[in-house]
Enzyme design. Structure first.
Site, PDB file in Angstrom:
ATOM      1  N   GLY A 247       3.780  -0.792 -13.335  1.00  9.72           N
ATOM      2  CA  GLY A 247       3.092   0.136 -12.451  1.00  9.72           C
ATOM      3  C   GLY A 247       1.893   0.860 -13.017  1.00  9.72           C
ATOM      4  O   GLY A 247       1.178   1.527 -12.262  1.00  9.72           O
ATOM      5  N   GLU A 284       7.981  -3.538 -17.483  1.00 12.51           N
ATOM      6  CA  GLU A 284       7.587  -4.715 -16.682  1.00 12.51           C
ATOM      7  C   GLU A 284       6.128  -4.602 -16.238  1.00 12.51           C
ATOM      8  O   GLU A 284       5.837  -4.590 -15.042  1.00 12.51           O
ATOM      9  CB  GLU A 284       8.478  -4.799 -15.431  1.00 12.51           C
ATOM     10  CG  GLU A 284       9.955  -4.901 -15.703  1.00 12.51           C
ATOM     11  CD  GLU A 284      10.807  -4.675 -14.447  1.00 12.51           C
ATOM     12  OE1 GLU A 284      10.248  -4.426 -13.353  1.00 12.51           O
ATOM     13  OE2 GLU A 284      12.040  -4.744 -14.557  1.00 12.51           O
ATOM     14  N   GLY A 286       2.408  -5.469 -15.165  1.00  9.58           N
ATOM     15  CA  GLY A 286       1.698  -6.609 -14.597  1.00  9.58           C
ATOM     16  C   GLY A 286       0.205  -6.322 -14.626  1.00  9.58           C
ATOM     17  O   GLY A 286      -0.529  -6.756 -15.519  1.00  9.58           O
ATOM     18  N   ARG A 287      -0.207  -5.529 -13.634  1.00 10.41           N
ATOM     19  CA  ARG A 287      -1.635  -5.238 -13.461  1.00 10.41           C
ATOM     20  C   ARG A 287      -2.323  -4.787 -14.750  1.00 10.41           C
ATOM     21  O   ARG A 287      -3.428  -5.218 -15.064  1.00 10.41           O
ATOM     22  CB  ARG A 287      -1.772  -4.125 -12.406  1.00 10.41           C
ATOM     23  CG  ARG A 287      -3.196  -3.810 -11.984  1.00 10.41           C
ATOM     24  CD  ARG A 287      -3.224  -2.528 -11.122  1.00 10.41           C
ATOM     25  NE  ARG A 287      -2.236  -2.543 -10.077  1.00 10.41           N
ATOM     26  CZ  ARG A 287      -2.418  -3.043  -8.847  1.00 10.41           C
ATOM     27  NH1 ARG A 287      -3.594  -3.522  -8.512  1.00 10.41           N
ATOM     28  NH2 ARG A 287      -1.447  -3.017  -7.954  1.00 10.41           N
ATOM     29  N   ARG A 323      -6.967  -8.121  -1.821  1.00  9.69           N
ATOM     30  CA  ARG A 323      -6.749  -6.690  -2.022  1.00  9.69           C
ATOM     31  C   ARG A 323      -7.612  -5.802  -1.112  1.00  9.69           C
ATOM     32  O   ARG A 323      -7.085  -4.852  -0.527  1.00  9.69           O
ATOM     33  CB  ARG A 323      -6.928  -6.302  -3.492  1.00  9.69           C
ATOM     34  CG  ARG A 323      -5.924  -6.994  -4.430  1.00  9.69           C
ATOM     35  CD  ARG A 323      -5.968  -6.439  -5.843  1.00  9.69           C
ATOM     36  NE  ARG A 323      -5.473  -5.085  -5.881  1.00  9.69           N
ATOM     37  CZ  ARG A 323      -6.223  -4.019  -5.984  1.00  9.69           C
ATOM     38  NH1 ARG A 323      -7.509  -4.121  -6.118  1.00  9.69           N
ATOM     39  NH2 ARG A 323      -5.674  -2.818  -5.977  1.00  9.69           N
ATOM     40  N   TYR A 327      -5.295  -3.606   1.313  1.00  8.76           N
ATOM     41  CA  TYR A 327      -5.119  -2.177   1.007  1.00  8.76           C
ATOM     42  C   TYR A 327      -6.419  -1.383   1.097  1.00  8.76           C
ATOM     43  O   TYR A 327      -6.477  -0.265   0.596  1.00  8.76           O
ATOM     44  CB  TYR A 327      -4.645  -1.956  -0.433  1.00  8.76           C
ATOM     45  CG  TYR A 327      -3.644  -2.876  -1.020  1.00  8.76           C
ATOM     46  CD1 TYR A 327      -2.336  -2.929  -0.535  1.00  8.76           C
ATOM     47  CD2 TYR A 327      -3.957  -3.650  -2.144  1.00  8.76           C
ATOM     48  CE1 TYR A 327      -1.399  -3.741  -1.150  1.00  8.76           C
ATOM     49  CE2 TYR A 327      -3.021  -4.460  -2.757  1.00  8.76           C
ATOM     50  CZ  TYR A 327      -1.743  -4.509  -2.246  1.00  8.76           C
ATOM     51  OH  TYR A 327      -0.807  -5.305  -2.855  1.00  8.76           O
ATOM     52  N   CYS A 353     -13.021 -15.869   9.443  1.00  7.25           N
ATOM     53  CA  CYS A 353     -13.229 -15.298  10.773  1.00  7.25           C
ATOM     54  C   CYS A 353     -12.315 -14.111  11.045  1.00  7.25           C
ATOM     55  O   CYS A 353     -11.401 -14.192  11.859  1.00  7.25           O
ATOM     56  CB  CYS A 353     -13.022 -16.378  11.830  1.00  7.25           C
ATOM     57  SG  CYS A 353     -14.205 -17.683  11.609  1.00  7.25           S
ATOM     58  N   GLU A 354     -12.522 -13.054  10.327  1.00 12.49           N
ATOM     59  CA  GLU A 354     -11.786 -11.795  10.499  1.00 12.49           C
ATOM     60  C   GLU A 354     -12.756 -10.680  10.132  1.00 12.49           C
ATOM     61  O   GLU A 354     -13.425 -10.784   9.096  1.00 12.49           O
ATOM     62  CB  GLU A 354     -10.608 -11.688   9.506  1.00 12.49           C
ATOM     63  CG  GLU A 354      -9.552 -12.734   9.617  1.00 12.49           C
ATOM     64  CD  GLU A 354      -8.528 -12.448  10.698  1.00 12.49           C
ATOM     65  OE1 GLU A 354      -8.461 -11.306  11.199  1.00 12.49           O
ATOM     66  OE2 GLU A 354      -7.809 -13.387  11.061  1.00 12.49           O
ATOM     67  N   TYR A 381      -3.230  -9.678  -9.092  1.00 11.11           N
ATOM     68  CA  TYR A 381      -3.041  -9.728  -7.642  1.00 11.11           C
ATOM     69  C   TYR A 381      -4.285 -10.299  -6.941  1.00 11.11           C
ATOM     70  O   TYR A 381      -4.651  -9.859  -5.858  1.00 11.11           O
ATOM     71  CB  TYR A 381      -2.659  -8.340  -7.091  1.00 11.11           C
ATOM     72  CG  TYR A 381      -1.419  -7.795  -7.776  1.00 11.11           C
ATOM     73  CD1 TYR A 381      -0.173  -8.337  -7.502  1.00 11.11           C
ATOM     74  CD2 TYR A 381      -1.502  -6.783  -8.739  1.00 11.11           C
ATOM     75  CE1 TYR A 381       0.971  -7.874  -8.156  1.00 11.11           C
ATOM     76  CE2 TYR A 381      -0.364  -6.322  -9.400  1.00 11.11           C
ATOM     77  CZ  TYR A 381       0.860  -6.874  -9.101  1.00 11.11           C
ATOM     78  OH  TYR A 381       1.979  -6.429  -9.744  1.00 11.11           O
TER      79      TYR A 381
END
Ligand code: PLP
Length: 428
Positions: A247, A284, A286-287, A323, A327, A353-354, A381
């Site tokens: 985290g 743990e 990650g990022r 991402r 978010y 197309c969004e 991510y």
């Protein structure tokens, strides 16, 4: 001409106005391999790991890299060779660890929805521990272990009900989140675990969220976890290890997260002060190990100035890097070649197309069609969340180290995207 701020420094730097990752010129690399292109620095990953290792030296510990952040085999190989274990959330991720030369005995298996088949695979492989998230899962795991004539080692993921102060989608330690076992029922769940024939309790685990930039939530969660450990042990159930999850945040723009060694030193002093210093410590991350070690390179296709907005249409899209769309996350975007031209304000958007397909909004950039832009802090991510939306093949990935480069994943071809699809037989 001033250079833009680079969160990936010192591994990412301008030399003679050209952006380099390690010694590799990123503009040239993009022209050699095409775009969109993910590029990661091996030394940057190892440099991010070093403070974790330093802070834990001299105590029983295991750093389990959270694979979901970036699961390329060469990334896993890098961390396996550096002595890391792994935090996985699927049998697929376990297969990756093994294919990359990692050891199952250093794997913790997290996640709220492990299937029986996944449990069986992980028990047979000999994983270190299952981080169990519910009583129902505990019962099933016990049955699966028993059917194999084995016992599954377990830590319960407790939900400390602490606000990690991060985006709601990446906050996981609050009562309203689907994760973990509620603090109030944790002791009773441990008592149940201790009775189950296929379960051996070995630890306790929490993970309160991602992109955390403050030490406060970690210390609050730790205190709640230690309270539980004391209560659990008072019932005669022994807790061998404390797993405090991942985290830790990174700098995308102006965030100033604590350094991993400072955070761990604070946690250790609290652990020692409360008399828990003998326990194995696990993390743990990650990022924080990979986020700022990577960039996504993308070519500017069209400039589309408008009355209200200027759009810079690039060849990377939300399917390559989710991402921002998911978010509204901010990712730095820079030109890989600095020019003396005056910047203008652009929304950097992809071809999907969004309307949600944007990589950056209101960015001040001097750009021309054909330029290669680098989306910064894209090592975590990014590729792991990529999809084939709009039938777009996923990007290639490159690892660099000094002046060496390796293609660690080839670009997906269109044929591969529908190779498993079949036309139906009709009479029409
Ligand atoms: N551990 C667990 C259980 C997770 O769910 C996650 C990510 O959400 C991580 C570790 C890694 O988090 P981060 O990448 O923020 O370090």
């Amino acid at each position: 001409m001033s250079s833009p701020k680079l969160p990936g420094a010192p591994f990412l730097a301008y030399r003679d106005q050209e952006l380099h990752l390690d010694q590799i010129n990123l503009n040239q690399l993009a022209h050699e391999h095409g775009t969109p292109l993910y590029v990661y620095s091996r030394p940057a990953m190892l440099a991010a790991l070093a403070p974790y290792q330093r802070a834990l030296t001299g105590r029983a510990h295991l750093i389990c890299y959270a694979i979901k952040a970036n699961s390329n085999l060469a990334v896993l190989q890098t961390f396996a060779q550096a002595g890391c274990g792994f935090d996985i959330v699927s049998a697929g991720e376990l297969a990756r660890v093994l294919a990359a030369g990692g050891e199952a005995t250093k794997v913790v298996f997290s996640g709220v929805g492990k299937t029986r088949a996944e449990m069986k695979t992980a028990i047979e492989a000999g994983v270190k521990c299952f981080n169990v998230e519910s009583t129902a899962e505990l019962e099933v795991l016990s049955q699966v272990a028993q059917s194999l004539g084995q016992v599954a080692r377990v830590s319960l993921r407790v939900n400390p009900d602490v606000d990690a102060g991060t985006h709601p989608y990446i906050s996981t330690g609050l009562k309203g989140n689907k994760f973990g076992i509620a603090h109030e029922v944790a002791v009773a769940t441990y008592q149940r675990a201790a009775q189950l024939p296929g379960i051996e309790v070995v630890g306790i685990d929490c993970h309160i969220g991602s992109q955390i930039t403050d030490t406060g939530p970690y210390l609050d969660a730790l205190d709640r976890v230690l309270d539980l450990v004391e209560a659990i042990e008072s019932h005669g159930i022994r807790i061998h290890h404390l797993d405090l999850g991942g985290g830790l945040g990174i700098t995308y723009t102006d965030e100033v997260p604590p350094a991993a060694d400072e955070l761990i030193a604070l946690l250790i002093s609290r652990i020692d002060a409360r008399g828990h210093g003998h326990r194995e410590l696990m993390f743990e991350p990650g990022r924080s190990l990979v986020g700022n070690a990577g960039v996504l390179l993308t070519e500017v296709m069209y400039l589309k100035p408008g009355e209200q907005k200027n759009f810079c249409v690039v060849d990377a899209a939300m399917n390559d890097l989710m991402r921002p769309a998911l978010y509204e996350a901010y990712m730095g975007i820079v030109n890989t070649r600095l020019s003396g031209d005056s910047p203008e304000v652009w929304d950097v958007v992809g071809p999907v197309c969004e309307s949600g397909d944007w990589l950056g909004r209101d960015r001040s950039l001097a750009v021309h069609s054909g330029d290669v832009l680098a989306v910064l802090s894209a090592g975590a991510y990014g590729m792991t969340m990529a999809s084939n939306y709009n039938t777009r093949g996923r990007a290639a990935e490159i690892m660099v180290d000094g002046d060496q480069t390796w293609v660690i994943r080839q670009r997906e071809s269109v044929q591969e995207l529908f190779a498993k699809e079949r036309l139906i037989q009709t009479n029409v």
